[in-house]
Design an enzyme around this catalytic site. Structure first.
Site, PDB file in Angstrom:
ATOM      1  N   ASP A  55      -4.823  -6.869  16.385  1.00 32.50           N
ATOM      2  CA  ASP A  55      -3.412  -6.708  16.189  1.00 32.50           C
ATOM      3  C   ASP A  55      -2.745  -7.577  17.191  1.00 32.50           C
ATOM      4  O   ASP A  55      -3.586  -8.128  18.413  1.00 32.50           O
ATOM      5  CB  ASP A  55      -3.079  -4.996  16.867  1.00 32.50           C
ATOM      6  CG  ASP A  55      -1.617  -4.781  16.659  1.00 32.50           C
ATOM      7  OD1 ASP A  55      -1.023  -5.503  15.628  1.00 32.50           O
ATOM      8  OD2 ASP A  55      -1.150  -3.663  17.068  1.00 32.50           O
TER       9      ASP A  55
ATOM     10  N   THR B 253      -2.817   0.683   4.965  1.00 32.97           N
ATOM     11  CA  THR B 253      -2.261   1.486   3.753  1.00 32.97           C
ATOM     12  C   THR B 253      -0.651   1.386   4.131  1.00 32.97           C
ATOM     13  O   THR B 253       0.107   1.330   3.124  1.00 32.97           O
ATOM     14  CB  THR B 253      -2.530   2.858   3.426  1.00 32.97           C
ATOM     15  OG1 THR B 253      -2.594   3.629   4.771  1.00 32.97           O
ATOM     16  CG2 THR B 253      -3.868   2.853   2.609  1.00 32.97           C
ATOM     17  N   GLU B 254      -0.410   1.313   5.353  1.00 34.16           N
ATOM     18  CA  GLU B 254       0.916   1.316   5.814  1.00 34.16           C
ATOM     19  C   GLU B 254       1.596  -0.218   5.992  1.00 34.16           C
ATOM     20  O   GLU B 254       2.696  -0.366   5.901  1.00 34.16           O
ATOM     21  CB  GLU B 254       1.063   1.762   7.435  1.00 34.16           C
ATOM     22  CG  GLU B 254       0.902   3.319   7.252  1.00 34.16           C
ATOM     23  CD  GLU B 254      -0.451   3.654   7.115  1.00 34.16           C
ATOM     24  OE1 GLU B 254      -1.453   2.918   7.475  1.00 34.16           O
ATOM     25  OE2 GLU B 254      -0.668   5.003   6.477  1.00 34.16           O
ATOM     26  N   ASN B 255       0.712  -1.200   5.910  1.00 24.69           N
ATOM     27  CA  ASN B 255       1.276  -2.515   5.816  1.00 24.69           C
ATOM     28  C   ASN B 255       2.076  -3.072   4.812  1.00 24.69           C
ATOM     29  O   ASN B 255       2.901  -4.224   4.785  1.00 24.69           O
ATOM     30  CB  ASN B 255       0.083  -3.706   6.350  1.00 24.69           C
ATOM     31  CG  ASN B 255      -0.372  -3.290   7.710  1.00 24.69           C
ATOM     32  OD1 ASN B 255      -1.574  -3.685   7.992  1.00 24.69           O
ATOM     33  ND2 ASN B 255       0.385  -3.291   8.663  1.00 24.69           N
ATOM     34  N   TRP B 256       1.957  -2.272   3.748  1.00 22.73           N
ATOM     35  CA  TRP B 256       2.723  -2.667   2.584  1.00 22.73           C
ATOM     36  C   TRP B 256       4.335  -2.502   2.607  1.00 22.73           C
ATOM     37  O   TRP B 256       5.148  -3.066   2.015  1.00 22.73           O
ATOM     38  CB  TRP B 256       2.507  -1.541   1.217  1.00 22.73           C
ATOM     39  CG  TRP B 256       0.981  -1.701   0.876  1.00 22.73           C
ATOM     40  CD1 TRP B 256       0.130  -1.033   0.801  1.00 22.73           C
ATOM     41  CD2 TRP B 256       0.790  -3.013   0.078  1.00 22.73           C
ATOM     42  NE1 TRP B 256      -1.021  -1.498   0.282  1.00 22.73           N
ATOM     43  CE2 TRP B 256      -0.756  -2.635  -0.266  1.00 22.73           C
ATOM     44  CE3 TRP B 256       1.251  -4.172  -0.583  1.00 22.73           C
ATOM     45  CZ2 TRP B 256      -1.234  -3.599  -1.007  1.00 22.73           C
ATOM     46  CZ3 TRP B 256       0.443  -5.130  -1.338  1.00 22.73           C
ATOM     47  CH2 TRP B 256      -0.954  -4.636  -1.416  1.00 22.73           C
TER      48      TRP B 256
ATOM     49  N   ARG C 193       3.439 -11.154  17.672  1.00 14.36           N
ATOM     50  CA  ARG C 193       3.621 -11.394  18.787  1.00 14.36           C
ATOM     51  C   ARG C 193       3.128 -12.634  19.447  1.00 14.36           C
ATOM     52  O   ARG C 193       3.917 -13.235  20.113  1.00 14.36           O
ATOM     53  CB  ARG C 193       3.225 -10.079  19.641  1.00 14.36           C
ATOM     54  CG  ARG C 193       4.215  -8.927  19.559  1.00 14.36           C
ATOM     55  CD  ARG C 193       3.957  -7.631  20.119  1.00 14.36           C
ATOM     56  NE  ARG C 193       2.849  -7.116  19.026  1.00 14.36           N
ATOM     57  CZ  ARG C 193       2.121  -6.119  19.603  1.00 14.36           C
ATOM     58  NH1 ARG C 193       2.006  -5.604  20.879  1.00 14.36           N
ATOM     59  NH2 ARG C 193       1.091  -5.846  18.653  1.00 14.36           N
TER      60      ARG C 193
ATOM     61  N   ARG D 158      -3.466   3.064  20.002  1.00 15.03           N
ATOM     62  CA  ARG D 158      -3.490   4.178  18.995  1.00 15.03           C
ATOM     63  C   ARG D 158      -4.596   3.432  17.664  1.00 15.03           C
ATOM     64  O   ARG D 158      -4.821   2.571  17.711  1.00 15.03           O
ATOM     65  CB  ARG D 158      -2.149   4.118  18.397  1.00 15.03           C
ATOM     66  CG  ARG D 158      -1.688   2.942  18.051  1.00 15.03           C
ATOM     67  CD  ARG D 158      -0.072   3.347  17.360  1.00 15.03           C
ATOM     68  NE  ARG D 158       0.792   2.003  17.137  1.00 15.03           N
ATOM     69  CZ  ARG D 158       1.582   1.519  17.886  1.00 15.03           C
ATOM     70  NH1 ARG D 158       2.053   2.274  18.960  1.00 15.03           N
ATOM     71  NH2 ARG D 158       2.195   0.295  17.743  1.00 15.03           N
TER      72      ARG D 158
ATOM     73  N   ARG E 121      -9.406  -2.630  20.152  1.00 12.82           N
ATOM     74  CA  ARG E 121      -7.841  -3.013  19.700  1.00 12.82           C
ATOM     75  C   ARG E 121      -7.227  -3.946  20.657  1.00 12.82           C
ATOM     76  O   ARG E 121      -7.251  -3.664  21.906  1.00 12.82           O
ATOM     77  CB  ARG E 121      -7.084  -1.728  19.529  1.00 12.82           C
ATOM     78  CG  ARG E 121      -5.773  -2.093  18.946  1.00 12.82           C
ATOM     79  CD  ARG E 121      -4.945  -1.032  18.655  1.00 12.82           C
ATOM     80  NE  ARG E 121      -3.713  -1.163  17.904  1.00 12.82           N
ATOM     81  CZ  ARG E 121      -3.125  -0.580  16.891  1.00 12.82           C
ATOM     82  NH1 ARG E 121      -3.653   0.459  16.583  1.00 12.82           N
ATOM     83  NH2 ARG E 121      -2.117  -1.201  16.475  1.00 12.82           N
TER      84      ARG E 121
ATOM     85  N   ARG F 169       5.752  -4.116   5.183  1.00 15.76           N
ATOM     86  CA  ARG F 169       6.145  -5.474   5.567  1.00 15.76           C
ATOM     87  C   ARG F 169       6.755  -6.351   4.536  1.00 15.76           C
ATOM     88  O   ARG F 169       6.785  -6.173   3.461  1.00 15.76           O
ATOM     89  CB  ARG F 169       4.781  -6.091   6.211  1.00 15.76           C
ATOM     90  CG  ARG F 169       4.417  -5.551   7.327  1.00 15.76           C
ATOM     91  CD  ARG F 169       3.136  -6.148   8.068  1.00 15.76           C
ATOM     92  NE  ARG F 169       2.613  -5.379   9.037  1.00 15.76           N
ATOM     93  CZ  ARG F 169       2.207  -5.932  10.289  1.00 15.76           C
ATOM     94  NH1 ARG F 169       1.979  -7.480  10.191  1.00 15.76           N
ATOM     95  NH2 ARG F 169       1.723  -5.354  11.186  1.00 15.76           N
TER      96      ARG F 169
END
Ligand code: IPE
Ligand code: IPE
Ligand code: MG
Length: 233
Positions: free
Chosen positions: A12, A58-61, A16, A186, A180, A63
């Protein structure tokens, strides 16, 4: 120093890292892809046996479409440029996650790399792509339910071991260490089943800056932990 067998990484902070340098986010992804090669080589060199990295959730869609396209174009480039080394170094590549939302080109490159490397034994390299821990659990449940319906197993056969077999990581030992980067603390829907007893290591370093030395630092921290697994020591 005790080296973990299986390391999982939530890479991650690419965006940034780029923003800090007034560069577009995608430059962060490109730099991040270079780090993957470095970390993979180093992990194998020091005796790690498996590395599972989170490349697209699955949440990066959610973007911007352009950013998603760049990420997958880097992935294809990465696979093409690395296939020879996978073969030479006996590394088994596997993509974990959904397959139904990728372009034909991405699916083909993934399959090709998996086929080329399927019999390799020295190192396991999993890339989580369109992966979600919740998806993985639902997917395993569906597979098990189907077997129950067709009577190839009964509900009495369902235990943790059987469940494990139907999860994406299958029989590979669960990650010993989760790293991470970027300061977030998280799981972001990564391997929620498999991380049940992993050691967690969080670092503020952005992924494009995470080098060999940072990996050594994470492993050193891991080696100083006392893993009790609920027992007394
Ligand atoms: C991680 O870096 C890479 C992917 C999720 C594909 P980010 O793109 O999430 O970078 P930040 O968190 O916005 O800095
Ligand atoms: C997690 O990073 C997913 C990957 C590293 C591929 P995100 O940047 O998407 O996670 P959140 O949004 O901070 O939870
Ligand atoms: Mg992020």
């Amino acid at each position: 120093m005790e080296v973990p067998y299986h390391i999982a990484v939530i890479m991650d902070g690419n965006g940034r890292w780029a923003r800090k340098r007034m560069l577009p986010r995608v430059v962060g992804h490109r730099q991040g892809a270079k780090r993957v090669k470095e970390i993979l080589r180093e992990a194998k060199r020091i005796g790690v046996g498996a590395l599972t990295i989170f490349a697209f959730s699955t949440e990066n869609w959610n973007r911007p479409k352009k950013e998603i396209e760049f990420i997958f174009s880097y992935l294809v480039k990465f696979l093409k440029s690395y296939q020879k080394e996978f073969i030479k170094k006996d590394i088994k590549f596997k993509a974990i996650g959904r397959r139904d939302r990728f372009s034909k080109e991405v699916i083909e490159e993934i399959k090709k790399t998996e086929d080329f490397t399927k019999d390799n034994k020295s190192f396991i390299f999993n890339v989580a792509l369109d992966y979600g821990g919740k998806w993985d659990i639902v997917n395993a449940t569906k597979k098990i339910a189907k077997k129950c319906i067709t009577n190839s197993i009964s509900d009495k056969d369902i235990d943790e071991e059987l469940f494990n077999k139907h999860m994406s990581l299958g029989d590979i030992p669960a990650p010993d260490l989760l790293i991470r980067t970027s300061g977030e603390k998280r799981i972001s829907n990564f391997l929620i089943w498999d991380l049940a007893y992993s050691e967690f290591y969080f670092t503020p370093i952005f992924w494009p800056e995470f080098d060999k030395e940072h990996l050594h630092k994470a492993i050193k921290s891991y080696s100083q932990r006392n893993r009790r697994f609920g027992a007394v020591q």
